[in-house]
Write an enzyme that holds these catalytic residues in place. Sequence first.
Site, PDB file in Angstrom:
ATOM      1  N   ASP A  30      41.787  10.841  -7.886  1.00 33.54           N
ATOM      2  CA  ASP A  30      42.420  11.061  -9.193  1.00 33.54           C
ATOM      3  C   ASP A  30      42.408  12.544  -9.582  1.00 33.54           C
ATOM      4  O   ASP A  30      41.468  13.268  -9.250  1.00 33.54           O
ATOM      5  CB  ASP A  30      41.647  10.234 -10.239  1.00 33.54           C
ATOM      6  N   ASN A  78      51.646   2.097 -10.015  1.00 28.42           N
ATOM      7  CA  ASN A  78      52.224   3.442  -9.872  1.00 28.42           C
ATOM      8  C   ASN A  78      53.751   3.438  -9.736  1.00 28.42           C
ATOM      9  O   ASN A  78      54.387   4.479  -9.877  1.00 28.42           O
ATOM     10  CB  ASN A  78      51.594   4.195  -8.683  1.00 28.42           C
TER      11      ASN A  78
HETATM   12  C1  FPP Z   1      46.093   9.904  -9.083  1.00 19.34           C
HETATM   13  O1  FPP Z   1      46.214  11.178  -9.676  1.00 19.34           O
HETATM   14  C2  FPP Z   1      46.615   9.995  -7.746  1.00 19.34           C
HETATM   15  C3  FPP Z   1      47.625   9.239  -7.262  1.00 19.34           C
HETATM   16  C4  FPP Z   1      48.341   8.227  -8.046  1.00 19.34           C
HETATM   17  C5  FPP Z   1      48.086   9.431  -5.878  1.00 19.34           C
HETATM   18  C6  FPP Z   1      47.005   9.726  -4.890  1.00 19.34           C
HETATM   19  C7  FPP Z   1      47.638  10.116  -3.640  1.00 19.34           C
HETATM   20  C8  FPP Z   1      47.255  11.110  -2.844  1.00 19.34           C
HETATM   21  C9  FPP Z   1      46.046  11.913  -3.004  1.00 19.34           C
HETATM   22  C10 FPP Z   1      48.052  11.370  -1.655  1.00 19.34           C
HETATM   23  C11 FPP Z   1      47.497  10.500  -0.589  1.00 19.34           C
HETATM   24  C12 FPP Z   1      48.316  10.582   0.497  1.00 19.34           C
HETATM   25  C13 FPP Z   1      48.111   9.958   1.628  1.00 19.34           C
HETATM   26  C14 FPP Z   1      48.908  10.392   2.711  1.00 19.34           C
HETATM   27  C15 FPP Z   1      47.131   8.884   1.848  1.00 19.34           C
HETATM   28  P1  FPP Z   1      47.202  11.348 -10.888  1.00 19.34           P
HETATM   29  O2  FPP Z   1      48.530  11.708 -10.351  1.00 19.34           O
HETATM   30  O3  FPP Z   1      47.181  10.131 -11.736  1.00 19.34           O
HETATM   31  O4  FPP Z   1      46.553  12.566 -11.599  1.00 19.34           O
HETATM   32  P2  FPP Z   1      46.441  12.819 -13.159  1.00 19.34           P
HETATM   33  O5  FPP Z   1      45.551  11.728 -13.706  1.00 19.34           O
HETATM   34  O6  FPP Z   1      45.806  14.163 -13.216  1.00 19.34           O
HETATM   35  O7  FPP Z   1      47.835  12.800 -13.713  1.00 19.34           O
END
Ligand code: FPP
Length: 242
Positions: A30, A78
């Site tokens: 996250d 998501n």
């Molecule tokens: C949450 O952070 C993260 C996600 C919804 C996506 C996680 C994916 C990756 C790290 C890429 C993984 C890739 C592979 C190839 C396995 P957020 O976007 O909700 O962050 P925020 O809370 O700061 O908005």
Amino acid sequence: MALFSKKDDKKANENVSFSVLPDHVGIIMDGNGRWAKKRGLPRSAGHKAGAEVFREIAKECGRLGIKHATFYAFSTENWRRSKDEVDALMRLLKEYLLEAKEDVAGAENNRLRFIGLRDGISDELLRLIDEAEEDTKNNTGCEINVAFNYGGRQEIVHAVNELIKQGKTQITEQDISDNIYTVPDCDLIIRPSGEQRLSNFLLWQAAYSEFWYSDVLWPDFTKYDLYDALREFENRNRRFGG
Ligand code: FPP
């Protein structure tokens, strides 16, 4: 305060060891969006940086001898994000899968698995997922589970539907355990970025998980943060309700 600093010398890093290791670690990756926003970058740049960290931490789990590591990459919720962001996450997974065998799997003989629904994922991506699973299925290192289009509630519903198909009219806890995505009970859940919630991750497997939180955003997460979580886990008194 962090137990391990990024400035720790190389020797300490090479020799790091733990008296007790979790059998299964779950990681909620996250903070990618906030990391990007702080830098004036699009959210996709945060996910790209997060994917690089995923590679490093997945390999480190294998190097340390952890048997199962589950990374939350895309939840069933998501899909509500903008089309641009969803497309960027799908693209990232595709790019990653093209290199995964030599990198994450090859490094420590790790096995790659994907847990979640196949609905909504392109045929091309499904083919790459199937290939990555097939090509690494006999590997004996860490089982790296990528939770993609995954939801803990959906996983339990899926298990119950499997049991209905088998003709069961009454079920046990063991029946559910046998029909979820075959990931064992989770010992430790790591969530960076300051949030302190489960967000529909490994609901069944988390019954007795230990939790570790940190304010670091996922793209800034390093193996030293992983070591801190593991060191704290080593000192937890687990009673499993007893
Ligand atoms: C949450 O952070 C993260 C996600 C919804 C996506 C996680 C994916 C990756 C790290 C890429 C993984 C890739 C592979 C190839 C396995 P957020 O976007 O909700 O962050 P925020 O809370 O700061 O908005």
